[in-house]
Design a protein around this motif. Structure first.
Motif, PDB file in Angstrom:
ATOM      1  N   THR A  60      44.873  36.395  63.747  1.00  0.00           N
ATOM      2  CA  THR A  60      45.976  35.574  63.245  1.00  0.00           C
ATOM      3  C   THR A  60      47.088  36.356  62.570  1.00  0.00           C
ATOM      4  O   THR A  60      48.190  35.836  62.409  1.00  0.00           O
ATOM      5  N   TYR A  61      46.815  37.593  62.154  1.00  0.00           N
ATOM      6  CA  TYR A  61      47.826  38.335  61.396  1.00  0.00           C
ATOM      7  C   TYR A  61      48.087  39.732  61.975  1.00  0.00           C
ATOM      8  O   TYR A  61      49.204  40.055  62.350  1.00  0.00           O
ATOM      9  N   VAL A  62      47.062  40.540  62.071  1.00  0.00           N
ATOM     10  CA  VAL A  62      47.223  41.949  62.451  1.00  0.00           C
ATOM     11  C   VAL A  62      47.712  42.095  63.887  1.00  0.00           C
ATOM     12  O   VAL A  62      48.606  42.905  64.155  1.00  0.00           O
ATOM     13  N   ALA A  70      56.570  46.511  61.325  1.00  0.00           N
ATOM     14  CA  ALA A  70      56.066  45.592  60.305  1.00  0.00           C
ATOM     15  C   ALA A  70      54.670  45.994  59.813  1.00  0.00           C
ATOM     16  O   ALA A  70      54.221  45.521  58.783  1.00  0.00           O
ATOM     17  N   TRP A  71      53.978  46.867  60.542  1.00  0.00           N
ATOM     18  CA  TRP A  71      52.634  47.303  60.155  1.00  0.00           C
ATOM     19  C   TRP A  71      52.756  48.426  59.122  1.00  0.00           C
ATOM     20  O   TRP A  71      52.672  49.595  59.396  1.00  0.00           O
ATOM     21  N   THR A  72      52.955  48.019  57.890  1.00  0.00           N
ATOM     22  CA  THR A  72      53.160  48.933  56.775  1.00  0.00           C
ATOM     23  C   THR A  72      51.917  48.965  55.888  1.00  0.00           C
ATOM     24  O   THR A  72      50.982  48.181  56.093  1.00  0.00           O
ATOM     25  N   ALA A  73      51.947  49.824  54.887  1.00  0.00           N
ATOM     26  CA  ALA A  73      50.841  49.867  53.925  1.00  0.00           C
ATOM     27  C   ALA A  73      50.702  48.513  53.225  1.00  0.00           C
ATOM     28  O   ALA A  73      49.595  48.039  52.962  1.00  0.00           O
ATOM     29  N   GLN A  78      47.858  43.281  52.697  1.00  0.00           N
ATOM     30  CA  GLN A  78      47.874  41.831  52.905  1.00  0.00           C
ATOM     31  C   GLN A  78      46.739  41.406  53.845  1.00  0.00           C
ATOM     32  O   GLN A  78      46.082  40.396  53.607  1.00  0.00           O
ATOM     33  N   ALA A  79      46.489  42.186  54.890  1.00  0.00           N
ATOM     34  CA  ALA A  79      45.399  41.879  55.818  1.00  0.00           C
ATOM     35  C   ALA A  79      44.052  41.931  55.098  1.00  0.00           C
ATOM     36  O   ALA A  79      43.202  41.048  55.293  1.00  0.00           O
TER      37      ALA A  79
END
Length: 127
Positions: A60-62, A70-73, A78-79
Motif C-alpha cells: 500500500t505504501y512502499v 520520493a523514497w527518502t530516509a 514512515q513505512a
C-alpha cells in the motif's frame, strides 16, 4: 502494459515469495528453540502478524514510491511506522502483555521483528 509495470509486478511476486520463505525459516527456528507451547504460539502468531504488516505496508505504501525520488530516509521511517502501527492494532491485548512481560518494550520488540523480516527478505533476494 509497459515494461515498468511488468517489472514491478514481477518484483512484487518475488517479494511475496521471499516473505513466505522468511516466515517459514523463523517459524522453524521458533519451533526448534522454544519448549513453552504458550510462548511458541504467541511468537508464531506475532510473527505472522509482523509479516502481514510488512506485506501490507509494501503493497500500500512502499511499492508506489520505491525507486523514485520520493523514497527518502523519511519515507522509509514512515513505512516502518506504518508497519509498526499495523502490528500493534492487530495484536490482541493478551499477546501484547505476554510479549512485554517476556521481552520488554513492545515497540522495540516489534521493530526488531519487522527489521528481521526485512533482513531475511534482502538476504534471500541476494542469494
Amino acid at each position: 502494459m509497459n515494461w515498468q509495470e511488468i517489472i514491478i509486478k514481477i518484483i512484487t511476486m518475488v517479494l511475496g515469495a521471499l516473505l513466505s520463505y522468511a516466515v517459514a525459516r523463523l517459524s522453524s527456528m521458533i519451533n526448534s528453540k522454544i519448549k513453552d507451547e504458550k510462548l511458541k504460539n504467541c511468537l508464531q502468531t506475532s510473527l505472522q502478524i509482523v509479516t502481514g504488516a510488512v506485506k501490507k505496508t509494501y503493497q500500500t505504501y512502499v511499492d508506489g514510491i520505491k525507486g523514485t525520488d520520493a523514497w527518502t530516509a523519511e519515507a522509509q521511517k514512515q513505512a516502518l511506522t506504518m508497519a509498526l502501527e499495523t502490528c500493534k492494532s492487530e495484536l490482541s491485548g493478551d499477546f501484547k502483555k505476554y510479549i512485554t512481560s517476556h521481552f520488554g518494550d513492545l515497540d522495540e520488540w516489534l521493530t526488531s521483528q519487522i527489521e528481521a523480516v526485512l533482513y531475511d527478505v534482502k538476504q534471500a533476494k541476494a542469494s
